[in-house]
Scaffold this active site. Structure first.
Site, short mmCIF file in Angstrom:
data_model
loop_
_atom_site.label_atom_id
_atom_site.label_comp_id
_atom_site.label_asym_id
_atom_site.label_seq_id
_atom_site.Cartn_x
_atom_site.Cartn_y
_atom_site.Cartn_z
N LYS A 225 0.56 -1.25 0.40
CA LYS A 225 0.51 0.17 0.15
C LYS A 225 1.09 1.10 -0.13
O LYS A 225 1.99 1.44 0.98
CB LYS A 225 -0.69 0.37 1.79
CG LYS A 225 -1.80 1.11 1.36
CD LYS A 225 -2.65 0.67 2.54
CE LYS A 225 -3.60 2.84 2.84
NZ LYS A 225 -4.29 2.10 4.48
N ASP A 230 -3.05 9.67 3.54
CA ASP A 230 -4.38 9.40 3.79
C ASP A 230 -5.28 10.61 4.61
O ASP A 230 -5.09 10.31 6.18
CB ASP A 230 -4.47 8.03 4.89
CG ASP A 230 -5.67 7.57 4.47
OD1 ASP A 230 -6.68 8.47 3.94
OD2 ASP A 230 -6.37 6.66 5.30
N LYS A 237 -10.44 12.59 8.75
CA LYS A 237 -9.79 11.96 9.61
C LYS A 237 -9.96 13.28 11.07
O LYS A 237 -9.87 14.06 10.20
CB LYS A 237 -8.75 11.51 9.61
CG LYS A 237 -7.89 10.09 8.73
CD LYS A 237 -6.75 9.08 8.71
CE LYS A 237 -6.96 8.24 7.76
NZ LYS A 237 -7.50 7.50 8.78
N ASP A 248 1.48 6.64 5.63
CA ASP A 248 0.15 5.60 4.92
C ASP A 248 1.43 4.34 3.86
O ASP A 248 0.33 4.09 3.34
CB ASP A 248 -1.18 6.33 4.79
CG ASP A 248 -1.85 5.47 4.65
OD1 ASP A 248 -1.96 4.00 5.48
OD2 ASP A 248 -3.03 5.69 4.09
N ARG A 311 -7.91 -0.63 1.23
CA ARG A 311 -7.85 -2.39 0.58
C ARG A 311 -8.72 -1.98 -1.29
O ARG A 311 -8.29 -2.96 -1.75
CB ARG A 311 -9.60 -3.06 1.05
CG ARG A 311 -10.57 -1.87 1.35
CD ARG A 311 -11.74 -1.95 2.79
NE ARG A 311 -10.67 -1.75 3.90
CZ ARG A 311 -11.51 -1.62 5.28
NH1 ARG A 311 -12.90 -2.90 5.12
NH2 ARG A 311 -11.06 -1.29 5.93
N1 BES Z 1 -4.29 3.92 6.96
C1 BES Z 1 -5.82 4.02 7.26
C2 BES Z 1 -5.27 3.56 8.52
C3 BES Z 1 -4.32 3.57 10.06
C4 BES Z 1 -4.86 4.20 11.29
C5 BES Z 1 -3.20 2.94 9.82
C6 BES Z 1 -4.04 4.61 11.78
C7 BES Z 1 -1.69 4.05 11.06
C8 BES Z 1 -2.48 4.08 11.58
C9 BES Z 1 -6.62 3.05 7.04
O1 BES Z 1 -6.80 3.69 6.06
C10 BES Z 1 -7.72 3.71 7.23
O2 BES Z 1 -8.28 4.65 7.56
N2 BES Z 1 -8.83 2.57 7.72
C11 BES Z 1 -9.78 3.03 8.60
C12 BES Z 1 -10.87 1.99 8.43
C13 BES Z 1 -12.49 2.48 8.34
C14 BES Z 1 -12.72 3.46 8.14
C15 BES Z 1 -12.86 1.30 8.57
C16 BES Z 1 -9.58 2.49 10.60
O3 BES Z 1 -8.63 1.85 10.30
O4 BES Z 1 -10.18 3.21 10.93
ZN ZN Z 2 -5.16 4.94 4.66
ZN ZN Z 3 -7.77 5.64 5.43
#
Ligand code: BES
Ligand code: ZN
Ligand code: ZN
Length: 463
Positions: A225, A230, A237, A248, A311
Site C-alpha cells: 500500500k 491519507d 480523519k 500510510d 483495500r
Molecule cells: N491508513 C488507515 C489506517 C491506519 C490507522 C494506519 C492508524 C495507521 C494508523 C486506513 O486507511 C484507515 O483509515 N482505515 C480505517 C478503516 C475504516 C474506515 C473501515 C480505520 O482503520 O479506521
Molecule cells: Zn490509509
Molecule cells: Zn484511510
C-alpha cells in the site's frame, strides 16, 4: 583515539551502568576513557541472547558513541556474546550485532541544519569477518531505505516523486522499474487506484518492480500500500490521527526495501513488486461514500467509507499480480487502526488463506525482529461486508474485528489455487519504543520479514 566495545556481565561491581532510554533489561552501557582508548562496556544481564537481543546490543553500542570523534577506529570483542548466544554461530552473531549498529547509525536529517551523525568505522582483525559486516550493512541499508521513504513528508514524497525515487534507487541493480499512470490506469482497468486518486491534484502512479533472476522459479508477488497521505477523503480523519498519515505508504516502502535487499544479496528469485501510489484527499472531483467501483474481475464494490481506501487500491494490486502470473501473493499495508487495538504496537497481524503457514511467518518475524502474530480470516464475516448496491462493501457494518473484515475484503480478489498472505502493519510503521537500534521516525518494518518470506518460498521444505 581507539574505541573498544567490551561486553561484560552486568553484575560486575566495578562498573555502574547508565540507564539510558535505548538500553534494555539485558543490555546497558557505560563509557570509560583509559588513556588514549575509550572502552564501551556493554553490561549483559541475561543468560541467553536471541539474534534480536544481539542486534539491540549493536544498536546500543552505536548510540552510546554519538559524540565520539569522527576519525576514531572501533573494534569489538565478541566472546561473551558468543557464550551467551542462543545460537553461537560467529557469522550470525557478528552480522546481527552489526545490523543493529547500522540501524542505529541512521538519522533522517534531509531537512535539518543540525550536523549529521558522526561517522565511525569498525575495524576487523581478520579479513573473513568483514564479510559478515558487509552482509549486515546490505540488510540495514535496505531497512534504512524504507525508513527514509516513510519519514519523507507528504509534500516531498508524492506519487510522482516516489516513482522517480524508485527509478533512481534501482538504476544500478537487476530490478526493472515500470511506471503505469495517466490514461493507462483507466484503460488497463486499475479502477481502485484511479478512483481513490480522483480527489487529489497529485496523479496516481502504479510502480511495478521486477526481479527475474530465475524464470524457472514460481513467480511471487509483493503488493504494498502506497498512500502518500491519507486524509480519509470525504470521510475525513480527525484530530491527531491525521498527522501520522504521511506514513500510510509504509507497506510499499517495506516492499521497496525487500526488493533492494533481494537485489543486493544476489538472491535467485522471480519476484514482482506492485506498488499502487496515491494520495487520498477530497477536492471537488473526489470519490464519494456510496460510489460504486467495477474491478477487472467484474466485482462491484460499494464505497461505504472513503477512509477505507487502502483495500481499494490493494485489490487492484492483487488482481494485477494474478494477471502477471503470480501464484503466491504477499500484500503488506498500514491498513487498519483496529490491528493496534487487537495486538498492541509490537507485532503486526498476519493473515492467510493457507492458515497452517502462519506460525512459520511468526517464526520468521521472531528471527528478523519484524514481529507478526497470526490472525484469522473468518469467511462468515462476509455478512458484515454486504452491500445493497454492489457485490461487496469496503466498510464493515460491525464495529468489531475491523482488521479481519479488511483482510476478508482483500480475499475476495484472490483466485482459487493462489496462495495469499496479508500483513497489516498499521501499528508497527513506527517503533513501539525507541530501544536498541530503533531511532525517532519510521521503524522500517517489513523489509527483513518479506525478504525472508521470499527466501523461504524458494526453499519451501523449511515450512
Ligand atoms: N491508513 C488507515 C489506517 C491506519 C490507522 C494506519 C492508524 C495507521 C494508523 C486506513 O486507511 C484507515 O483509515 N482505515 C480505517 C478503516 C475504516 C474506515 C473501515 C480505520 O482503520 O479506521
Ligand atoms: Zn490509509
Ligand atoms: Zn484511510
Amino acid at each position: 583515539m581507539h574505541i573498544t566495545i567490551v561486553p561484560i556481565h552486568e553484575a560486575n561491581d566495578d562498573i555502574i551502568f547508565f540507564e539510558e532510554k535505548s538500553c534494555t533489561e539485558f543490555g546497558k552501557v557505560q563509557l570509560i576513557p583509559k588513556g588514549e582508548e575509550l572502552i564501551v562496556y556493554i553490561g549483559i544481564g541475561q543468560d541467553s541472547l536471541t539474534l534480536e537481543n544481539i542486534r539491540f546490543l549493536g544498536g546500543i553500542s552505536r548510540k552510546s558513541l554519538s559524540n565520539a570523534k569522527e576519525d576514531a577506529a572501533v573494534s569489538a570483542e565478541f566472546s561473551l556474546i558468543m557464550n551467551r548466544a542462543e545460537n553461537p554461530e560467529l557469522g550470525q552473531v557478528i552480522s546481527s550485532f552489526m545490523e543493529g549498529w547500522y540501524l542505529a547509525d541512521y538519522q533522517f536529517s534531509s531537512y535539518k541544519r543540525a550536523p549529521k551523525l558522526n561517522q565511525l568505522t569498525m575495524r576487523w582483525e581478520e579479513e573473513s569477518l568483514r564479510e559478515y559486516d558487509q552482509a549486515a550493512r546490505i540488510r540495514a541499508n535496505a531497512v534504512n531505505l524504507a525508513r527514509d521513504l516513510c519519514n519523507e513528508p507528504a509534500n516531498k514524497l508524492t506519487p510522482t516523486t516516489y516513482a522517480e525515487r524508485l527509478k533512481q534507487v534501482f538504476r544500478e541493480t537487476d530490478v526493472t522499474v515500470q511506471v503505469i499512470d495517466g490514461d493507462e490506469l483507466v484503460s488497463n482497468e486499475f479502477a481502485g487506484i484511479h478512483t481513490v486518486a480522483k480527489g487529489s491534484s497529485e496523479p496516481a502512479k502504479l510502480v511495478v518492480l521486477t526481479l527475474d533472476r530465475d524464470a524457472c522459479k514460481e513467480k511471487i508477488a509483493l503488493v504494498g500500500k502506497g498512500v502518500t497521505f491519507d486524509s480519509g477523503g470525504t470521510n475525513v480523519k480527525i484530530g491527531k490521527d491525521i498527522g501520522e498519515m504521511k506514513m500510510d505508504m509504509g507497506g510499499s516502502a517495506a516492499v521497496a526495501g525487500a526488493m533492494k535487499l533481494l537485489a543486493d544479496s544476489n538472491t535467485a528469485a522471480n519476484v514482482v513488486a506492485i506498488l499502487p501510489l496515491v494520495e487520498n484527499l477530497a477536492d471537488g472531483n473526489a470519490f464519494l461514500p456510496s460510489d460504486v467501483i467495477r474491478y477487472r474481475n467484474g466485482l462491484h464494490v460499494e464505497v461505504g467509507n472513503t477512509d477505507a481506501e487502502g483495500r481499494l487500491i490493494l485489490a487492484d494490486g492483487i488482481l494485477y499480480a494474478q494477471l502477471l502470473g503470480a501464484k503466491k501473493i504477499v500484500d503488506i499495508a498500514t491498513l487498519t487502526g483496529s490491528i493496534g487495538s487487537a495486538l498492541g504496537l509490537k507485532a503486526a497481524g498476519v493473515f492467510s488463506n493457507a492458515e497452517t503457514d502462519l506460525w512459520h511467518y511468526k517464526q520468521l518475524g521472531d528471527q528478523t525482529g519484524d514481529y507478526v502474530w497470526p490472525m484469522p480470516v473468518y469467511d462468515d464475516y462476509l455478512h458484515y461486508l454486504k452491500s445493497d448496491c454492489g457485490d461487496v462493501n469496503n466498510m464493515s457494518s460491525s464495529p468489531y474485528g475491523g482488521s479481519i473484515t479488511a483482510a476478508l475484503f482483500l480475499k475476495q480478489f484472490v483466485e482459487k489455487g493462489i496462495k495469499w498472505v496479508h500483513i497489516d502493519m498499521a501499528n508497527t510503521v513506527r517503533p513501539w519504543r525507541e530501544q536498541g537500534y530503533y531511532v525517532p521516525g519510521a521503524s522500517g518494518f517489513g523489509v527483513r520479514l518479506l525478504f525472508e518470506m521470499v527466501r523461504s518460498e524458494l526453499a519451501p521444505s523449511q515450512i
